[in-house]
Design a protein around this motif. Structure first.
Motif, mmCIF file in Angstrom:
data_model
loop_
_atom_site.group_PDB
_atom_site.id
_atom_site.type_symbol
_atom_site.label_atom_id
_atom_site.label_comp_id
_atom_site.label_asym_id
_atom_site.label_seq_id
_atom_site.Cartn_x
_atom_site.Cartn_y
_atom_site.Cartn_z
ATOM 1 N N ARG A 5 34.994 47.301 41.108
ATOM 2 C CA ARG A 5 35.929 47.301 41.432
ATOM 3 C C ARG A 5 36.857 46.027 41.165
ATOM 4 N NH1 ARG A 5 38.788 46.198 46.488
ATOM 5 N NH2 ARG A 5 37.170 44.861 47.083
ATOM 6 N N ILE A 6 38.474 45.775 40.559
ATOM 7 C CA ILE A 6 39.095 45.466 40.052
ATOM 8 C C ILE A 6 40.081 44.803 41.363
ATOM 9 C CG2 ILE A 6 40.872 44.684 38.427
ATOM 10 C CD1 ILE A 6 39.088 46.711 36.583
ATOM 11 N N ASN A 7 39.680 44.136 41.839
ATOM 12 C CA ASN A 7 41.364 43.243 42.918
ATOM 13 C C ASN A 7 41.776 42.524 42.383
ATOM 14 O OD1 ASN A 7 42.615 42.729 44.971
ATOM 15 N ND2 ASN A 7 40.710 41.918 46.461
ATOM 16 N N PRO A 8 43.561 43.082 42.844
ATOM 17 C CA PRO A 8 44.755 42.535 42.107
ATOM 18 C C PRO A 8 45.404 41.310 42.717
ATOM 19 C CG PRO A 8 45.278 45.206 42.671
ATOM 20 C CD PRO A 8 44.049 44.403 43.050
ATOM 21 N N LEU A 9 44.076 41.171 43.599
ATOM 22 C CA LEU A 9 44.284 39.409 44.424
ATOM 23 C C LEU A 9 44.179 38.551 43.617
ATOM 24 C CD1 LEU A 9 44.728 40.026 47.749
ATOM 25 C CD2 LEU A 9 46.443 40.366 46.207
ATOM 26 N N ASP A 10 42.786 39.184 42.890
ATOM 27 C CA ASP A 10 41.917 38.243 41.746
ATOM 28 C C ASP A 10 42.564 36.804 40.717
ATOM 29 O OD1 ASP A 10 39.728 38.488 43.223
ATOM 30 O OD2 ASP A 10 38.852 39.827 41.866
ATOM 31 N N ASN A 11 44.088 37.973 40.847
ATOM 32 C CA ASN A 11 44.517 37.028 39.124
ATOM 33 C C ASN A 11 45.608 35.738 40.290
ATOM 34 O OD1 ASN A 11 43.707 38.840 37.762
ATOM 35 N ND2 ASN A 11 45.118 40.000 38.175
ATOM 36 N N ASP A 12 45.661 35.711 41.314
ATOM 37 C CA ASP A 12 46.154 34.849 41.959
ATOM 38 C C ASP A 12 45.669 33.797 42.318
ATOM 39 O OD1 ASP A 12 48.685 36.651 41.412
ATOM 40 O OD2 ASP A 12 48.481 36.389 43.509
ATOM 41 N N ILE A 13 44.314 33.666 41.827
ATOM 42 C CA ILE A 13 43.212 32.738 42.273
ATOM 43 C C ILE A 13 42.299 32.015 40.707
ATOM 44 C CG2 ILE A 13 41.016 31.990 43.743
ATOM 45 C CD1 ILE A 13 43.118 33.100 45.202
ATOM 46 N N GLN A 14 43.009 30.470 41.285
ATOM 47 C CA GLN A 14 42.287 30.212 39.852
ATOM 48 C C GLN A 14 40.759 29.583 39.923
ATOM 49 O OE1 GLN A 14 44.677 26.015 39.095
ATOM 50 N NE2 GLN A 14 42.633 24.900 39.862
ATOM 51 N N GLU A 15 40.722 29.467 41.026
ATOM 52 C CA GLU A 15 38.912 28.698 40.913
ATOM 53 C C GLU A 15 38.097 29.498 42.118
ATOM 54 O OE1 GLU A 15 38.060 24.654 40.107
ATOM 55 O OE2 GLU A 15 36.601 25.088 40.893
ATOM 56 N N ILE A 16 37.390 30.382 42.123
ATOM 57 C CA ILE A 16 36.511 30.848 43.304
ATOM 58 C C ILE A 16 35.965 28.827 44.227
ATOM 59 C CG2 ILE A 16 34.373 32.126 44.638
ATOM 60 C CD1 ILE A 16 35.343 33.842 43.142
#
Ligand code: PRP
Length: 190
Positions: A5-16
């Motif tokens: 599953r791809i979460n588009p919100l992940d694109n706003d995150i620099q690093e986990i």
């Protein structure tokens, strides 16, 4: 084969910073400690809205003792100095806390001002004991003495983190992990 599953919100995150698995492991450890420390007691967990919700929900799954939970929503006003800081209650507890063992549950402690004020307030109302459980602790931000959490998930450096209850302008609380927000996401609002 199932597709990831791809979460588009992940694109706003620099690093986990903490994956969902890391958070579950942390909550399992804290839950074990709390269950041992409160054996034979029924602590009342007090979640500070709104950031506490995912952490509280995960933490209680790992408690092997009876517990209850309630919520408190407060608003902090910061003046120019520590002495002008004030906390007002927006949503109060519905439980009677007299003689109860309280564990305040929060997602992050930064300056410690909110927690210190709440602890004093709950103490004055007759709680038997008060401890603090926080998923993240930011010691670099600490401004006051007397808001020392007994149960800490992990320490965090000075970074803008979101997810698992932590927000930027009320958004990103629903991410299943904690991540460092890409600076341009908040710089563009300046
Ligand atoms: C955050 C956090 C703590 C408080 C910590 O809440 O959940 O309650 O700030 O800050 P302090 O240690 O500097 O006092 P926030 O006011 O952002 O509300 P929220 O839980 O709705 O996100």
């Amino acid at each position: 084969m199932t597709k990831k599953r791809i979460n588009p919100l992940d694109n706003d995150i620099q690093e986990i910073f903490l994956s969902h698995e890391d958070i579950v492991t942390i909550c399992a450890k804290l839950g074990k400690r709390i269950s041992k420390d409160y054996e034979g007691k029924t602590p009342l967990l007090i979640g500070l809205l709104r950031g506490c919700v995912p952490f509280l929900a995960e933490l209680i799954k790992h408690l092997t003792i009876h517990c209850e939970y309630d919520f408190l929503e407060v608003e902090s006003y910061f003046g120019g100095t520590v002495s002008t800081h004030a906390v007002t209650i927006k949503r109060d507890l519905t439980s009677d806390i007299v003689g109860r063992h309280l564990i305040i549950v929060d997602d992050i402690i930064d300056t410690g001002l909110t927690l210190k004020t709440i602890c004093k307030m709950l103490e004055d109302k007759g709680a038997a004991s008060i401890e603090i459980a926080t998923l993240l602790n930011k010691p670099a931000g600490r401004n006051v003495i007397g808001a020392d959490p007994k149960y800490i998930g992990t320490e965090i450096p000075n970074a803008f983190v979101v997810g698992f209850g932590l927000d930027y302008q009320q958004k990103y609380r629903n991410l299943p992990y904690i991540g460092i927000l890409k600076p341009h996401m908040y710089q563009k609002d300046k």
